[in-house]
Design a protein around this motif. Structure first.
Motif, short mmCIF file in Angstrom:
data_model
loop_
_atom_site.label_atom_id
_atom_site.label_comp_id
_atom_site.label_asym_id
_atom_site.label_seq_id
_atom_site.Cartn_x
_atom_site.Cartn_y
_atom_site.Cartn_z
N ASN A 280 -38.83 -10.30 -2.05
CA ASN A 280 -39.70 -9.55 -2.95
C ASN A 280 -40.79 -10.42 -3.55
O ASN A 280 -41.08 -10.36 -4.74
CB ASN A 280 -38.89 -8.87 -4.06
CG ASN A 280 -38.02 -9.86 -4.79
OD1 ASN A 280 -38.04 -11.04 -4.47
ND2 ASN A 280 -37.29 -9.41 -5.78
N ALA A 281 -41.40 -11.26 -2.70
CA ALA A 281 -42.49 -12.10 -3.20
C ALA A 281 -43.73 -11.26 -3.48
O ALA A 281 -44.45 -11.52 -4.43
CB ALA A 281 -42.81 -13.18 -2.18
N LEU A 282 -43.95 -10.26 -2.66
CA LEU A 282 -45.09 -9.36 -2.87
C LEU A 282 -44.53 -8.00 -3.28
O LEU A 282 -43.74 -7.41 -2.55
CB LEU A 282 -45.89 -9.23 -1.58
CG LEU A 282 -47.24 -8.53 -1.69
CD1 LEU A 282 -48.21 -9.32 -2.53
CD2 LEU A 282 -47.84 -8.31 -0.31
N VAL A 283 -44.92 -7.55 -4.46
CA VAL A 283 -44.32 -6.33 -5.00
C VAL A 283 -45.40 -5.33 -5.38
O VAL A 283 -46.58 -5.65 -5.46
CB VAL A 283 -43.46 -6.64 -6.25
CG1 VAL A 283 -42.22 -7.40 -5.87
CG2 VAL A 283 -44.27 -7.40 -7.29
N ARG B 114 -41.68 -18.87 1.79
CA ARG B 114 -41.90 -19.95 0.82
C ARG B 114 -40.93 -19.85 -0.36
O ARG B 114 -40.44 -20.84 -0.85
CB ARG B 114 -43.35 -19.88 0.32
CG ARG B 114 -43.71 -21.09 -0.57
CD ARG B 114 -45.19 -21.13 -0.77
NE ARG B 114 -45.62 -22.21 -1.62
CZ ARG B 114 -46.11 -23.36 -1.19
NH1 ARG B 114 -46.20 -23.59 0.08
NH2 ARG B 114 -46.53 -24.29 -2.03
N TYR B 115 -40.69 -18.61 -0.80
CA TYR B 115 -39.85 -18.46 -1.99
C TYR B 115 -38.40 -18.09 -1.65
O TYR B 115 -37.58 -17.98 -2.56
CB TYR B 115 -40.45 -17.41 -2.92
CG TYR B 115 -41.84 -17.79 -3.38
CD1 TYR B 115 -42.04 -18.96 -4.07
CD2 TYR B 115 -42.93 -16.99 -3.07
CE1 TYR B 115 -43.31 -19.34 -4.46
CE2 TYR B 115 -44.20 -17.36 -3.46
CZ TYR B 115 -44.38 -18.54 -4.14
OH TYR B 115 -45.63 -18.92 -4.52
N LYS C 279 -45.12 -15.18 5.07
CA LYS C 279 -45.44 -16.49 4.49
C LYS C 279 -44.90 -16.60 3.06
O LYS C 279 -44.25 -17.58 2.70
CB LYS C 279 -46.97 -16.67 4.44
CG LYS C 279 -47.56 -17.42 5.59
CD LYS C 279 -49.03 -17.60 5.34
CE LYS C 279 -49.77 -18.07 6.55
NZ LYS C 279 -51.21 -18.09 6.34
N LEU C 280 -45.18 -15.56 2.28
CA LEU C 280 -44.77 -15.58 0.87
C LEU C 280 -43.24 -15.55 0.77
O LEU C 280 -42.65 -16.30 -0.01
CB LEU C 280 -45.38 -14.39 0.12
CG LEU C 280 -46.90 -14.41 -0.04
CD1 LEU C 280 -47.38 -13.09 -0.63
CD2 LEU C 280 -47.33 -15.54 -0.94
N THR D 44 -37.18 -15.34 -0.82
CA THR D 44 -36.77 -14.02 -1.30
C THR D 44 -37.42 -12.94 -0.44
O THR D 44 -38.28 -13.23 0.38
CB THR D 44 -37.21 -13.78 -2.75
OG1 THR D 44 -38.63 -13.84 -2.79
CG2 THR D 44 -36.62 -14.80 -3.70
N LEU E 264 -48.79 -12.37 6.13
CA LEU E 264 -48.93 -12.76 4.72
C LEU E 264 -47.59 -12.59 4.00
O LEU E 264 -47.14 -13.50 3.29
CB LEU E 264 -50.01 -11.90 4.05
CG LEU E 264 -50.09 -11.99 2.54
CD1 LEU E 264 -50.68 -13.32 2.12
CD2 LEU E 264 -50.91 -10.86 1.96
#
Lengths: 544, 286
Positions: free
Chosen positions: A378-381, A373-374, A369-370, A376, A366
Motif C-alpha cells: 500500500n505504498a500508493l493509496v 522499496r517499502y 517500484k514503490l 508493502t 511505478l
C-alpha cells in the motif's frame, strides 16, 4: 467604412514554377496531377491546344515541345506564405484567400496617394517579386474586391465606396462561391444575374435555400464578413555549427549534434511544438554536399530520442566526402500533445474503463517500484470514505492496486460476514466504487451531494499537541502550546462525539478555533479537542 | 469580450513578438478553475515547471489546492499527492474524484468531462514506518530525501499531469535535488507544485513585500496565502457552528506580483447524517 483590396495572380502555380526554373518561361508548360492529367497549363501551351483535364499523352500529341512538372502543393503553399510575408510591407493586414489570391486592407489611403496609387504600387511590387501578371480589385467587401480583380481588361479596378451592390448586380451568378446545385436551381428559376437575386425578399430565399441561399444573397448585396487579418509569422527552427576543420567520421560529431538537438528541442518545447521531420545538411566550405531528411514515425521534442533517430540515419548511410560544417533544420512541426499515459490502458476495445480496463505498464512499474522499496502493498493509496463519523476516521487510505491474495481474503471475509475494522485501521481492499461502506447514492438522494463532503482541509499533527487552555466565562479564551500563547479570536460550539465502546472507547469534544499567536499578526484555524477520557486539551491538527 | 481581448493580444503579438502570446497556452498550462488565479498573471500551473504554493501551516492553501485538484480530476487529469509527513485525512479527499470537495471559492468554475482523472497519494513517512527495519540502511533513510525520490519516480512514470509535493514545514531542497527534479520534469509533461508551510514570524518582521519574490527561488510561479478578514460565521442552534475566514493570496511570476482575495462557499458538514451509527448510550454527551 473599410476598404479591401484583392490581389490576384493568374495561374499562380505555373508562375511559381517559372519563377524558380527560368528555363520554363515562354515555353509550353503544364502541371500534371493525379492519373497523369493536365491540371494547369501555361498560355503558350494553351495556344498549342493543350487543355486542362487532358491526359499527358494527349497533351504531348498536341504539343510535342510540351514541358511538364508534377503538381506540388508544398511548393505553392511555401510561395504563398513568402508572398504574404512580403505584402506586409504594403499593408499591415494581409491574408491569403485562395492559391494566388490575397486580401489586403486598403482603408485610410486618402492621405497616402489614394487607391489608384495603392493598386499601382501593389502591381509594381508583385512584378518585382517575379509575378509579372497580376490584377487588383478594390471594393468595400471582400467578395466584390475578388470579383473586381477578375476583370481581364484592366490591371486594376476600383469599385466606388458604397457601390458594391450596384457593381455586382449586372454580373453572373456563376461568380458566387456556392454549390453548383444552387446555381443551377437559380438558373432554372430564371435568376441569372446577381441583381435579380438581390431583388428577391431574403426571408423567402432562406425558407427555400436555407443558409447557403442567405450567404449567396448577402454576398450579392456586398455583405461579406471576410476581412484581411494580421499574418501569423512562422518561426524557423534551425541550428548551424562550423566545426573548424574537415571531419570524415560522423560518429565524431555526435556530441555536436547532441548539443544542437538540445538547443532545438528547448526552443520547440517553449513553443509547444514537436519535430515531425528533421533535415541534416552537410557543408564543405559553404558548399552543400549532402542533405538528409529524416522523417520521424512519431513526432517528438525529446533530444535523447531525436539523437538516437539521427544516429541510426547516420550509421545507415556513410558520407562520401568530408565536411566542415553542418546544419540541423526542423522542417516540419506539429503541435505538442500534452497527454500523459493513462492509468488504465483500456479494455478490449481500447476504451479506458474502471471496470474492464487494466493498469498501463508504466503505472504498474511505478507501483511495483514503490511497493518493492517499502516492502508493502500500500505504498500508493487513494482516499475512500468509510462508515465512521469522527473527522479523522471517516475515511481510509486504500491501496491502489491490491495483491490477489488480499482481495481473496476480503472476499472470503465478506462471505462470512466479518468486518476487518481493528482499532483505527480500516482495511478496504476493493477498488470497486460500489463496495464502499457508505451508501453514496442514498446520501445524495436524501441530503444532496454536500452531505458527503467535509469542511476545510485538515492536516493532522503527527501526534496531538497537549495544550493548556485558559477560560473566561467557561469558554476557552486562550491556550499555550510549546511556550507560545495563542489568543482565541473565535471558537465554534463543540461537536461532542463518543463511541467505539466495543474497541477503544473515546469521548471527545471537537472545537474549531480561529487563533492568533502572541505578537504575530496572523490567524490560524486549529482543531482544538478536549479528551474526556484523559481530561486533557489537545490541538489535533490545523485547517489549511 | 474575452474573444476581443484575445484578438487584440494576437495583433499586438505581431507588432511586438514574444511579449503577448505564448504558443499553445491552453495545453501547456493547467487551469485551476479558480478565477482569481486563472485570469491573473499566473494563468494556472505550467507543465514541466516547478510552482510554489506556500503559506502558514494554517492559511487556506490546501483547501484552495483541493479545489484545483477536483477541477483537474473532473477534467480527466491524473493527480498525485506526495504527503511527506502523512498528515492528510482521507475523508477530506474521498470524493475529490467525483467533483465534491467541500468549501470552494465562491466563483469556482465547474467542469465535467467524459473521462475522470485519478487522485493518488503517497504517504512517505507512513511507508517508511511500515518498511522492513531489519535493514540498517532503511532505518537511516531521511523522510525528506525519500519524498524527493518518490516525486522523481512519479515524474518519470509520465502518468500524472500534476504532482503536489507537500514538504510540510521542511524547506529542505538542495541544489542537487532541485536539479534532479528539474531534469525529470524536462522529460515529462507534468506540473510540479511544491506545497510549503512557512514558519510564524513576529509582526515586526512582516510586511516585507519582496519576500514572495525572493522565496520562490527557481520556481516558475510562486503563490502565498493566508487567512484574512472578513471572517464568515455560520450560527447553529447554540452558537457558532462554522468559521470561514477569507483567503488572501499573492502571486509572483516573472518579477510581477499580483494580489488576490477569495471567499469560500462553505457549509456545516453533517457527518452524523452521512455516517449513521448506533448511538452509544453509555457515555453522556458534554
Amino acid at each position: 467604412m473599410s476598404r479591401i483590396a484583392c490581389l490576384r495572380i493568374p495561374k499562380f502555380q505555373i508562375v511559381v514554377h517559372q519563377k524558380y526554373e527560368p528555363e520554363l518561361r515562354d515555353k509550353p508548360f503544364a502541371l500534371i496531377g493525379g492519373r497523369s492529367r493536365v491540371m494547369l497549363c501555361s498560355p503558350e501551351a494553351a495556344k498549342r491546344y493543350v487543355r486542362t483535364g487532358m491526359r499527358l499523352s494527349e497533351a504531348r500529341a498536341a504539343c510535342s515541345e510540351l514541358l511538364w512538372r508534377d503538381y506540388d502543393d508544398h511548393l505553392y503553399i511555401g510561395a504563398q506564405k513568402e508572398m504574404l510575408a512580403n505584402l506586409v510591407s504594403l499593408s499591415p493586414r494581409v491574408s491569403s484567400h485562395q492559391v494566388g489570391v490575397f486580401l489586403l486592407d486598403a482603408s485610410g489611403l486618402s492621405l497616402l496617394g489614394g487607391e489608384n496609387y495603392f493598386a499601382r504600387s501593389v502591381i509594381k511590387f508583385v512584378s518585382q517579386k517575379g509575378y509579372l501578371e497580376s490584377n487588383v480589385g478594390i471594393a468595400d467587401s471582400a467578395f466584390a474586391a475578388i470579383v473586381a480583380a477578375q476583370n481581364r481588361k484592366r490591371r486594376w479596378y476600383i469599385v466606388e465606396p458604397g457601390n458594391d451592390r450596384q457593381f455586382l448586380s449586372a454580373l453572373s451568378i456563376d461568380l458566387l462561391p456556392v454549390k453548383r446545385e444552387l446555381k443551377e436551381t437559380l438558373c432554372g428559376l430564371g435568376i441569372e444575374r446577381l441583381g435579380q437575386l438581390t431583388a428577391l425578399p431574403p426571408d423567402q430565399i432562406v425558407a427555400r435555400f436555407e443558409n447557403e441561399g442567405l450567404l449567396a444573397y448577402n454576398l450579392a448585396c456586398g455583405i461579406d464578413t471576410r476581412r484581411p487579418s494580421l499574418p501569423i509569422l512562422e518561426q524557423s527552427f534551425q541550428c548551424y555549427v562550423d566545426i573548424g576543420g574537415p571531419v570524415e567520421s560522423l560518429n565524431d560529431t555526435l556530441f555536436v549534434i547532441k548539443s544542437m538537438l538540445e538547443r532545438l528541442t528547448q526552443l520547440l518545447q517553449q513553443e509547444g511544438l514537436c519535430a515531425e521531420e528533421i533535415v541534416i545538411c552537410f557543408y564543405s566550405d559553404d558548399e552543400l554536399i549532402e542533405e538528409r531528411p529524416v522523417r520521424l514515425i512519431r513526432s517528438s521534442n525529446q533530444s535523447k530520442f531525436l539523437l538516437e533517430v539521427l544516429r541510426l540515419s547516420i550509421e545507415n548511410k556513410k558520407l562520401e566526402r568530408e565536411f566542415t560544417s553542418l546544419r540541423l533544420i526542423v522542417s516540419r512541426t506539429t503541435k505538442e500533445i500534452f497527454r500523459q499515459i493513462p492509468v488504465l490502458s483500456g479494455d478490449e476495445n481500447g476504451i479506458p474503463n474502471e471496470d474492464n480496463g487494466v493498469s498501463s505498464e508504466s503505472f504498474l512499474l511505478l507501483v511495483q517500484k514503490l511497493n518493492t522499496r517499502y516492502g508493502t502493498d500500500n505504498a500508493l493509496v487513494k482516499p475512500v470514505a468509510v462508515d465512521q463519523y469522527t473527522a479523522d476516521k471517516a475515511g481510509a487510505w486504500q491501496p491502489v492496486i491490491s495483491s490477489k491474495k488480499e482481495v481473496d481474503s476480503v472476499s472470503s471475509g465478506k462471505r462470512k460476514g466479518k468486518n476487518r475494522i481493528q482499532g483505527s485501521d480500516v482495511s478496504i481492499v476493493s477498488s470497486d466504487k460500489k463496495r464502499l461502506a457508505i451508501a453514496v447514492d442514498y446520501v445524495k438522494e436524501s441530503a444532496g451531494s454536500s452531505a458527503l463532503v467535509s469542511g476545510l482541509v485538515l492536516k493532522k499533527h503527527i501526534s496531538p499537541l497537549p495544550v493548556f487552555v485558559e477560560f473566561q466565562n467557561s469558554k476557552p479564551q486562550a491556550f499555550t502550546s510549546e511556550g507560545r500563547l495563542y489568543k482565541i479570536h473565535s471558537i465554534t460550539n463543540p461537536e461532542c462525539i463518543s463511541g467505539l465502546w466495543w474497541e477503544a472507547a473515546f469521548r471527545k469534544s471537537y472545537y474549531t478555533a480561529l487563533v492568533q499567536p502572541a505578537s504575530i499578526n496572523e490567524f490560524l484555524l486549529v482543531m482544538l479537542v478536549y479528551d474526556h477520557e484523559c481530561r486533557t486539551w489537545f490541538v489535533e491538527g490545523e485547517y489549511d | 469580450m474575452n474573444a476581443n481581448v484575445a484578438v487584440l493580444k494576437q495583433q499586438l503579438e505581431q507588432l511586438f513578438p514574444g511579449k503577448w502570446l505564448t504558443g499553445g497556452d491552453g495545453d501547456r498550462l493547467l487551469r485551476t478553475g479558480i478565477r482569481e488565479i486563472d485570469s491573473g498573471i499566473a494563468s494556472g500551473f505550467a507543465r514541466r515547471q516547478i510552482s510554489e504554493w506556500s503559506g502558514l501551516s494554517s492559511s487556506g492553501k490546501s483547501t484552495l489546492l483541493r479545489g484545483a485538484v477536483t477541477y483537474w480530476c473532473t477534467s480527466g487529469l491524473n493527480v498525485a499527492y506526495v504527503d511527506t509527513f502523512s498528515r492528510l485525512v482521507a475523508s477530506d479527499w474521498a470524493f475529490v474524484k467525483d467533483g465534491l470537495n467541500g468549501p470552494v471559492p465562491l466563483n469556482m468554475m465547474q467542469r465535467k468531462s467524459n473521462s475522470t482523472g485519478e487522485f493518488f497519494v503517497v504517504r512517505v513517512s507512513e511507508n517508511l514506518a511500515q518498511a522492513d527495519f531489519t535493514n540498517e540502511q532503511a532505518r537511516k533513510k531521511d523522510v525528506r530525501l525519500e519524498a524527493c525520490w518518490v516525486v522523481e519516480q512519479l515524474l518519470r512514470s509520465t502518468v500524472f499531469d500534476a504532482i503536489v509535493f507537500d514538504m510540510g514545514s521542511s524547506v529542505f531542497l538542495s541544489d542537487r535535488t532541485y536539479a534532479r527534479l528539474k531534469r525529470a520534469l524536462e522529460r515529462s509533461k507534468t506540473a510540479l507544485i511544491i506545497l510549503k508551510d512557512q514558519h510564524l514570524k513576529p509582526s515586526f518582521a512582516q510586511g516585507d513585500n519582496n519576500s514572495i519574490a525572493n522565496g520562490g527561488w527557481g520556481c516558475h510561479t510562486s503563490m502565498q496565502f493566508k487567512w484574512s478578514t472578513p471572517v464568515r460565521y455560520e450560527n447553529g442552534m447554540q452558537g457558532i457552528a462554522l468559521i470561514s475566514p477569507t483567503i488572501q493570496g499573492s502571486i509572483a511570476r516573472d518579477g510581477q506580483t499580483q494580489n488576490m482575495e477569495t471567499r469560500l462557499n462553505t457549509h456545516v458538514p453533517n457527518r452524523l447524517f452521512t455516517h449513521p451509527q448506533i448511538p452509544d448510550r453509555r457515555t453522556p454527551k458534554v
